[in-house]
Design an enzyme around this catalytic site. Sequence first.
Site, PDB file in Angstrom:
ATOM      1  N   ASP A  65       0.981  -1.063  -0.013  1.00 55.12           N
ATOM      2  CA  ASP A  65       0.057   0.106  -0.105  1.00 55.12           C
ATOM      3  C   ASP A  65       0.900   1.174  -0.053  1.00 55.12           C
ATOM      4  O   ASP A  65       1.584   1.667   0.984  1.00 55.12           O
ATOM      5  CB  ASP A  65      -0.819   0.112   1.303  1.00 55.12           C
ATOM      6  CG  ASP A  65      -1.860   1.097   1.266  1.00 55.12           C
ATOM      7  OD1 ASP A  65      -1.621   2.302   0.681  1.00 55.12           O
ATOM      8  OD2 ASP A  65      -2.896   1.066   1.884  1.00 55.12           O
ATOM      9  N   LYS A  78      -4.499  14.700 -12.086  1.00 54.57           N
ATOM     10  CA  LYS A  78      -3.603  14.221 -13.322  1.00 54.57           C
ATOM     11  C   LYS A  78      -2.688  15.333 -13.753  1.00 54.57           C
ATOM     12  O   LYS A  78      -1.753  15.050 -14.190  1.00 54.57           O
ATOM     13  CB  LYS A  78      -4.589  13.803 -14.484  1.00 54.57           C
ATOM     14  CG  LYS A  78      -5.709  12.655 -14.298  1.00 54.57           C
ATOM     15  CD  LYS A  78      -4.799  11.256 -13.794  1.00 54.57           C
ATOM     16  CE  LYS A  78      -5.428  10.128 -13.699  1.00 54.57           C
ATOM     17  NZ  LYS A  78      -4.628   9.070 -13.305  1.00 54.57           N
ATOM     18  N   TYR A 116     -10.189  14.883 -10.184  1.00 54.22           N
ATOM     19  CA  TYR A 116      -9.447  14.168 -11.208  1.00 54.22           C
ATOM     20  C   TYR A 116      -8.769  15.125 -11.916  1.00 54.22           C
ATOM     21  O   TYR A 116      -7.456  14.774 -12.162  1.00 54.22           O
ATOM     22  CB  TYR A 116     -10.562  13.744 -12.250  1.00 54.22           C
ATOM     23  CG  TYR A 116      -9.978  12.728 -13.206  1.00 54.22           C
ATOM     24  CD1 TYR A 116     -10.092  11.425 -12.863  1.00 54.22           C
ATOM     25  CD2 TYR A 116      -9.320  13.035 -14.440  1.00 54.22           C
ATOM     26  CE1 TYR A 116      -9.214  10.662 -14.094  1.00 54.22           C
ATOM     27  CE2 TYR A 116      -8.858  12.318 -15.469  1.00 54.22           C
ATOM     28  CZ  TYR A 116      -8.823  11.007 -15.048  1.00 54.22           C
ATOM     29  OH  TYR A 116      -8.200   9.966 -15.891  1.00 54.22           O
TER      30      TYR A 116
END
Length: 304
Positions: free
Chosen positions: A74, A178, A174
């Site tokens: 993780d 990005k 989002y």
Amino acid sequence: MSEQLKDKVALVAGATRGAGRGIAVELGAAGATVYVTGRSTRARRSEYDRPETIEDTADLVTEAGGRGIAVPTDHLEPERVKALVDRIADEQGRLDVLVNDIWGGENLFDWEAPVWEHDLDKGLRLLRLAVETHAITSHHALPLLLRRPGGLVVEVTDGTADYNGEHYRLSFFYDLAKSSVLRMAFALGHELGPRGATAVALTPGWLRSEIMLDHFGVREDNWRDALADVPHFAVSETPRYVGRAVTALAADPDVARFNGTSLSSGGLAREYGFTDLDGSRPDAWRYIVEVQDAGRPADVTGYR
């Protein structure tokens, strides 16, 4: 199998499925030893609750001709990441390629939902998974990568710097995630370049990932059946295509010319001459600008 990357060691962080799996397998096909990480194992699935596992990816790397090593990790847990890098150092004494492909956000963002309407916990979780993980992994892995000159860091994102700089990407969270990864590559290029290593941002095009194929109700062997409903999907590519892009970069003795820049699988296919598995050469981001966003009918002539 080629042996372009024989004796090279790679870490593909986030290799359970999608682009990460495609990259890991292609690095293996070039002869590399590839450590593959993720949270989905044969013993335990992540919250995705999907069947793909890192052990499966490692097996595919080995079948391709390399050596795949699965390490459940993780990447939000710094001590786990440190232990991973310590293991690579103990077993290999080197790290030549780091691919930061950790994502995990498909189920965490709402398309077109403004930030004040978006679920805040999901949005912040997305940022942690997509941004914080990359920073943690670079912090721990880069000292090992810098032990030898010529190391390569690939920050995998969605969209080129030019495209994302001018377009809103689906949602506030989002878009931020990005764009942050693109900037990471720029910043890492500044820090790594004088120390003999290279960092780039790399985007695939419209990826025929396992999740995308499931979304359209098709398989890789009949993916064109989706074109009746989504005609622009004709420009899509397999995850192995972006894998071939990474392999080409890793084998290029002059890769430093790309340091700090934003690259795409289609652009690198033109640069290096590789193709997708079917022999085509999709150039999705040029197609998206010139055809899809321009409102033209779907036609991939000249784009694959």
